[in-house]
Design an enzyme around this catalytic site. Structure first.
Site, PDB file in Angstrom:
ATOM      1  N   ASP A 125       3.997   0.176  13.887  1.00 12.41           N
ATOM      2  CA  ASP A 125       3.353  -1.131  14.023  1.00 12.41           C
ATOM      3  C   ASP A 125       4.156  -2.229  14.690  1.00 12.41           C
ATOM      4  OD1 ASP A 125       1.240   0.003  12.560  1.00 12.41           O
ATOM      5  OD2 ASP A 125       2.225  -0.543  10.707  1.00 12.41           O
ATOM      6  N   ASP A 141       0.803  -1.223   0.000  1.00 16.81           N
ATOM      7  CA  ASP A 141       0.000   0.000   0.000  1.00 16.81           C
ATOM      8  C   ASP A 141       0.833   1.268   0.000  1.00 16.81           C
ATOM      9  OD1 ASP A 141       0.812  -0.478   2.591  1.00 16.81           O
ATOM     10  OD2 ASP A 141      -1.208  -0.670   3.407  1.00 16.81           O
TER      11      ASP A 141
END
Length: 770
Positions: A489, A77
């Site tokens: 993350d 992405d």
């Protein structure tokens, strides 16, 4: 989600990243105003390599070429596109040339590999369809498997490689019976588009009846979730060859309460809706089984990749024109997730695999059928709760931060993964399969064992993929690790050997970690800041052994008191007794000797902060046009106005000399040799973002200064050794994405060595030729 957005009207670039829904981070970098300064700039060749972390982001799509063995592409992405190296299962990055002027090309919303001219590949690129990306999307084309690219066409609408629904697809498809014909399913109500000249020009298919009405959250003021998902995939029936190409084409549409799968039988002149399969679900994937004369479709009640609480698997009989619900019975009973990933073994008709979207506990579920969906076998199942039977082993050696293997009954980790939208079986090897997760690409080479001993090996095939959103870097003056990093993350890492992946920082473990620093006179002392906004533990952690082990700093308030007590940037005083913490929205705080943090009222909220690396009592901050300095570890502050700067960005202190400090912003780069009392502008720089100070060319000489900056109108990466003349150190193959998003650390021990967090989701680079 990882996000990179440029907001033109207010001049900000925001990078945000998360793999798990609760792990969000935001880094705001202020853009400056371009002036007309000119200078002679030289270039210097570098050998850029990735510091190996191992994947670290969402793999949104994987596509095998159907006619030539060994060609496979993987899209992400925000981290660009990769090609498989079939000799060793590693991946080759294909878009590292993307720089500041075309930064949104790192978002790949669809990829198509040509079944006729197999060296040709197309990519639909663009990051956002809302206001975060000011540019329309493009179609990139390569005729040498992605080694070089041209822009085949600039589209009249935006493309959303990092928007909701980015795991659907593929939206871009090549007609296998006439490869000059391509179809593209657009987002945001823009409908279906067609090219008849190999992607050079595009026209809207006005006969297509539905542009898609579903938006995840129409009330979202940012527009991110308010944008319509649009068309979700395009699939050709390769058995319907005519002189003008395939006559039958299927298209999925993100609409609810209405038909959402369409077909044409005349090459797109007219379209008819298939019978409604389920009007509460959206079609995510549509795969044609030509030997079965069937279309398999996965459905979910959300756009993905995070959501999904209900779903079904449909099988459309092309001959009879009817649907059959082939959803695994267990999934119907579970009644808690949708479906995303869908794969067929085209060499074994009736062999199909599907993946849940999302089964968050205890793990994702992948099902496999060898009889066209009549019966299914799962990758794991309960054998009378809480006993679990796992029909797989795990090899996470290339992504050790993911953990595993676990004890047989340990369900604390998601070993199968999460956010599985990409799922494929090699059309030339029934044992070879791959699937994307929110953190890596998994798969194996023993898939047929699923049907015999019902046990396969799940391996993370992350070699070559670096997809982390880098949020902070530091290079201590001593210790075995020349680099420590923090990322979105998955936390942060010590990098002793840049060629090997490592375990993430732990105790405490933070998902997204936003800042890291070392104490200049005691480089073994390290501090990092996490951004788990609903955590009950403090988001500041300390290490006294160069980041090998950690403990939570109990002086910091936990985010459960206020979510603002998470994230931001932090500075460690040179003697290691004072922390200066600039929070995202609660202001700046200070703590001495691990005593409770207190607000620093003299400093503006959101100020950049830094510590002198030699003088243990000197601290710095900058905001707007002001530079702030303290000589008493932050007890009191003085400020000065810096040149014509109105938006300060970053502060870098000389690792070797007290009082020498640089500040960057929209006026350029300014240097001080007296603790920030006065500043002098460095020549030629009209705008600058991150800066870093490293080892000098000669012992005792001026330290090298690195800058993500605008010089002679060019936004890119530079170095200066004499603080007058600049050297461009990016190149045609390494553009590092958005210059304003670059993160830097310079090595104080190795001249010319700099660590670069790319202004996109491409991890950390370093120049290995120094």
């Amino acid at each position: 989600m990882e996000t990179i957005k440029y907001t033109e009207d207010v001049g900000t670039l925001i990078i945000s990243s998360n793999l798990l829904p609760t792990m969000w981070t935001t880094l705001v970098v202020l853009l400056g105003l371009l002036n007309t300064a000119t200078a002679a700039v030289t270039s210097e060749n570098q050998t850029w390599k990735n510091v190996v972390i191992g994947a670290g982001g969402f793999v949104s799509g994987i596509v095998f070429n159907p006619t030539k063995k060994g060609i496979c592409y993987l899209r992400t992405d925000i981290g660009g596109l990769y090609r498989l190296n079939p000799s060793d299962d590693s991946w080759i990055p294909l878009l590292d040339w993307v720089g500041d002027s075309n930064w949104h090309n790192h978002g790949v919303d669809a990829v198509a590999t040509d079944p006729v001219n197999t060296n040709t590949v197309y990519a639909a690129v663009g990051l956002y369809t809302n206001s975060w990306d000011p540019n329309n999307g493009s179609i990139l084309k390569s005729t040498n498997q992605g080694n070089t690219w041209t822009t085949a066409a600039n589209l009249p609408f935006k493309v959303g490689g990092n928007m909701p629904g980015r795991g659907m697809g593929e939206r871009l498809a090549i007609d296998p019976n006439k490869n000059s014909v391509l179809f593209l399913g657009a987002r945001s109500g823009n409908g279906l588009w067609k090219s008849t000249n190999s992607g050079s020009t595009w026209s809207k298919v006005t006969s297509f009846p539905d542009a898609g009405t579903f938006a995840p959250d129409p009330s979202d003021s940012s527009g991110y979730n308010a944008e319509k998902i649009g068309l979700t995939w395009v699939t050709f029936d390769n058995t319907t060859k005519t002189s003008s190409g395939s006559s039958r084409i299927f298209v999925g549409v993100a609409s609810l309460g209405a038909p959402n799968v369409y077909q044409t039988t005349n090459g797109g002149t007219s379209w008819t809706a298939l019978p409604i399969f389920n009007n509460t679900l959206i079609p995510h994937k549509g795969v044609h089984s030509f030997k079965e004369k069937a279309l398999y479709v996965s459905f979910s009640n959300g756009a993905g990749p995070y959501d999904g609480t209900a779903g079904r698997i449909g099988k459309f009989n092309i001959t009879s024109g009817t649907w059959k619900d082939i959803t695994p019975a267990r999934a119907i009973s579970d009644n808690s997730y949708g479906f995303g990933g869908l794969a067929l073994d085209l060499s074994k008709p009736g062999t199909v695999m599907v993946a849940s979207l999302n089964s968050w506990w205890p793990d994702q579920v992948i099902y496999r059928s060898t009889d066209g969906g009549t019966s299914w076998s799962p990758i794991w199942e309960w054998a009378g709760y809480p006993t679990i039977n796992r029909y797989f082993g795990v090899d996470n050696s290339l992504t050790p931060y993911l953990g595993g293997p676990l004890g047989n009954q340990d369900v604390s980790l998601k070993l199968v993964g999460w956010m599985i939208e990409a799922l494929v079986i090699d059309p030339f090897d029934s044992n070879h399969w791959l699937y994307g997760t929110g953190a890596t690409v998994m798969g194996g080479h023993d898939l047929l064992k699923w049907d015999t001993v019902h046990n396969v090996t799940l391996k993370s095939y992350a070699a070559g993929i670096e997809e982390t959103a880098v949020l902070g870097l530091t290079s201590p003056k001593s210790g075995d690790a020349h680099l420590l990093s923090v990322v979105g993350d998955i936390g942060g890492f010590r990098h002793v050997d840049f060629t090997k992946p490592n375990l993430a920082f732990s105790n405490p473990t933070y998902g997204t970690t936003t800042s890291i620093d070392y104490a200049g006179n005691k480089p073994n002392l390290i501090v990092r800041v996490g951004q788990v906004t609903d955590d009950s533990k403090p988001q500041i952690a300390l290490s006294s052994d160069y980041g090998v082990s950690w403990s939570a700093n109990s002086a910091a308030p936990p985010p459960t008191q206020n979510s603002g007590y998470a994230g931001g940037t932090i500075a460690y005083s040179a003697n290691g007794d004072t922390l200066l913490w600039s929070t995202p929205n609660l202001g700046v705080f200070r703590s001495q000797n691990q005593v409770t943090f207190a607000a620093v009222s003299a400093l503006p909220s959101g100020a950049a902060v830094a510590a002198d690396k030699v003088n243990g009592t000197a601290l710095y901050a900058a905001s707007g046009s002001k530079f702030y300095s303290s000589v008493d570890t932050g007890a009191s502050w003085t400020s000065v106005t810096v040149g014509n700067m109105t938006s300060a960005s970053w502060i870098a202190a000389n690792p070797f000399k007290a009082g020498e400090v640089w500040v960057s912003g929209n006026g350029g780069i300014y240097a001080s040799t007296n603790y920030g009392k006065t500043f002098t502008a460095l020549p030629s720089v009209s705008n600058a973002w991150k800066i870093a100070v490293g080892a000098p060319k000669t012992t005792g000489g001026k330290p090298s200064l690195y800058a993500a900056a605008t010089i002679n109108g060019l936004n890119t990466l530079y170095r200066t050794d004499d603080h007058t003349n600049w050297i461009k150190i990016s190149d045609a193959d390494h553009g590092f994405g958005s210059t304003s998003g670059i993160v830097l650390a310079a090595d104080p021990r190795i001249y010319k060595r700099v660590y670069v967090g790319a202004g996109a989701g491409r991890g950390v680079f370093y120049n290995s030729n120094v």
